[in-house]
Design an enzyme around this catalytic site. Structure first.
Site, PDB file in Angstrom:
ATOM      1  N   MET A  45      28.927  41.758  41.204  1.00 25.36           N
ATOM      2  CA  MET A  45      27.482  41.848  41.439  1.00 25.36           C
ATOM      3  C   MET A  45      26.713  41.125  40.329  1.00 25.36           C
ATOM      4  O   MET A  45      25.511  41.323  40.153  1.00 25.36           O
ATOM      5  CB  MET A  45      27.056  43.309  41.543  1.00 25.36           C
ATOM      6  N   GLY A  46      27.432  40.303  39.553  1.00 25.50           N
ATOM      7  CA  GLY A  46      26.768  39.504  38.525  1.00 25.50           C
ATOM      8  C   GLY A  46      26.474  40.278  37.254  1.00 25.50           C
ATOM      9  O   GLY A  46      27.030  41.357  37.033  1.00 25.50           O
TER      10      GLY A  46
ATOM     11  N   HIS B 286      30.286  40.122  32.240  1.00 25.80           N
ATOM     12  CA  HIS B 286      30.714  40.398  30.867  1.00 25.80           C
ATOM     13  C   HIS B 286      32.217  40.152  30.775  1.00 25.80           C
ATOM     14  O   HIS B 286      32.843  39.724  31.757  1.00 25.80           O
ATOM     15  CB  HIS B 286      30.338  41.836  30.475  1.00 25.80           C
TER      16      HIS B 286
ATOM     17  N   GLY C 212      34.653  42.074  30.907  1.00 26.36           N
ATOM     18  CA  GLY C 212      35.442  42.801  31.912  1.00 26.36           C
ATOM     19  C   GLY C 212      35.618  41.955  33.161  1.00 26.36           C
ATOM     20  O   GLY C 212      36.737  41.759  33.660  1.00 26.36           O
ATOM     21  N   HIS C 213      34.504  41.420  33.668  1.00 23.95           N
ATOM     22  CA  HIS C 213      34.587  40.528  34.826  1.00 23.95           C
ATOM     23  C   HIS C 213      35.462  39.312  34.509  1.00 23.95           C
ATOM     24  O   HIS C 213      36.293  38.897  35.319  1.00 23.95           O
ATOM     25  CB  HIS C 213      33.193  40.001  35.203  1.00 23.95           C
TER      26      HIS C 213
HETATM   27  P1  AMP Z   1      30.687  44.854  39.577  1.00 18.75           P
HETATM   28  O1  AMP Z   1      30.014  43.579  39.228  1.00 18.75           O
HETATM   29  O2  AMP Z   1      30.271  46.014  38.749  1.00 18.75           O
HETATM   30  O3  AMP Z   1      30.694  45.130  41.054  1.00 18.75           O
HETATM   31  O4  AMP Z   1      32.227  44.638  39.201  1.00 18.75           O
HETATM   32  C1  AMP Z   1      32.968  43.584  39.749  1.00 18.75           C
HETATM   33  C2  AMP Z   1      34.417  43.794  39.396  1.00 18.75           C
HETATM   34  O5  AMP Z   1      34.586  43.812  37.986  1.00 18.75           O
HETATM   35  C3  AMP Z   1      34.945  45.155  39.928  1.00 18.75           C
HETATM   36  O6  AMP Z   1      36.255  44.980  40.432  1.00 18.75           O
HETATM   37  C4  AMP Z   1      34.932  46.000  38.683  1.00 18.75           C
HETATM   38  O7  AMP Z   1      35.892  47.037  38.712  1.00 18.75           O
HETATM   39  C5  AMP Z   1      35.294  44.977  37.615  1.00 18.75           C
HETATM   40  N1  AMP Z   1      34.882  45.448  36.289  1.00 18.75           N
HETATM   41  C6  AMP Z   1      33.651  45.897  35.926  1.00 18.75           C
HETATM   42  N2  AMP Z   1      33.671  46.304  34.634  1.00 18.75           N
HETATM   43  C7  AMP Z   1      34.931  46.090  34.187  1.00 18.75           C
HETATM   44  C8  AMP Z   1      35.582  46.317  32.929  1.00 18.75           C
HETATM   45  N3  AMP Z   1      34.946  46.840  31.892  1.00 18.75           N
HETATM   46  N4  AMP Z   1      36.893  45.991  32.826  1.00 18.75           N
HETATM   47  C9  AMP Z   1      37.573  45.468  33.882  1.00 18.75           C
HETATM   48  N5  AMP Z   1      37.012  45.238  35.091  1.00 18.75           N
HETATM   49  C10 AMP Z   1      35.711  45.541  35.238  1.00 18.75           C
END
Ligand code: AMP
Length: 280
Positions: free
Chosen positions: A30-31, A34, A36-37
């Protein structure tokens, strides 16, 4: 790196890639990206020939309009971060690219997997998530799709959705990336003050404490201690010990149990989730 705004354009690109028999790795996001992404994107780059990242704040997975409106958006910064890692960024111009003129959601039967935790606290969230990820899989036809284990229940449900819809994709779970304080990285962290960012590290501290004592202290007592540790900092929604496969709540633990210890809570009006999965 190519920025694609229309589904029709994306379909053309995918057809070309498929014509050359290249493997596709896909990361839905969802943009407000960081590290993690980026760890997911790097894992895709290591194992696939073409990396596709979607950046789309999907309205159907938000159960509160305020949360959707306040969700951080940072496309230009995101593009900078992805340079050198992603080949295609799909950032739909509008919801019509995904849902057509009228949003219609499929109702999935996930058994009891979508009932507890996020399912209980964010009604409709998983329905919206499963629908959008399934639509992405149909459009992008990835060989592998990468999901963060930070959203562990989501990872479990995506695997179920793939079985139900019959997508020929391998779903890969990737470890949670944390700040040095232990706080799980999240786009939502951008909305926190420095003080709250620091204080929220109590979440990971509590999770690791609970893991450490899981064998030695009865679960109800351990949970109470955990909630007490969080009390003055977080407005806790849940702290639960569940089975890592079927997500049923544990009353007692025994050797060999595979535990999904899951947390959600609010600080400065920002809702954070985290978990650890461990074997007793
Ligand atoms: P989101 O943008 O929050 O929908 O996340 C997109 C993807 O990134 C999802 O599969 C999340 O689980 C993953 N994600 C978000 N935060 C982290 C993190 N801290 N470490 C690893 N993966 C992450």
């Amino acid at each position: 790196m190519q920025l694609v705004k229309f589904s029709s354009h994306l379909t053309q690109e995918i057809e070309q890639i498929k014509a050359y028999n290249k493997t596709i790795g896909f990361i839905p996001t969802m943009g407000a990206l960081h590290e993690g992404h980026l760890s997911l994107v790097k894992a895709a780059k290591d194992t696939c020939e073409v990396v596709v990242v979607s950046i789309y704040v999907n309205p159907t997975q938000f159960n509160k309009k305020e949360d959707l409106d306040k969700y951080p958006r940072a496309l230009e910064q995101d593009m900078e971060l992805l340079k050198g890692y992603a080949d295609i960024i799909f950032n739909p111009k509008s919801d019509v690219e995904i849902y057509g003129d009228e949003i219609q959601l499929k109702a999935y039967d996930f058994g009891k997997l979508d009932e507890p935790l996020e399912g209980a606290f964010r009604p409709g969230h998983f329905k919206g998530m499963a629908n959008v990820v399934s639509k992405f899989f149909s459009l992008i036809q990835p060989d592998k799709a990468f999901f963060g284990l930070k959203d562990y229940q989501q990872y479990v449900l995506v695997k179920e959705m793939v079985k139900i819809d019959g997508h020929p994709v391998e779903v890969i779970g990737s470890p949670t990336v944390r700040e040095t304080s232990g706080l799980a990285m999240s786009s939502r962290n951008r909305r926190l003050s420095p003080k709250a960012l620091d204080a929220a590290s109590v979440i990971y501290y509590t999770l690791t404490y609970c893991k450490q004592y899981a064998q030695h202290i009865p679960l109800n007592q351990l949970k109470e201690t955990g909630l007490h540790m969080l009390k003055n900092i977080m407005q806790t929604e849940y702290l639960e010990f569940r089975t890592a496969d079927t997500l049923e709540e544990y009353e007692h633990l025994k050797d060999g149990d595979n535990v999904f210890l899951s947390y959600a809570g609010v600080i400065e009006g920002v809702r954070l989730i985290d978990n650890i999965v461990f074997e007793v």
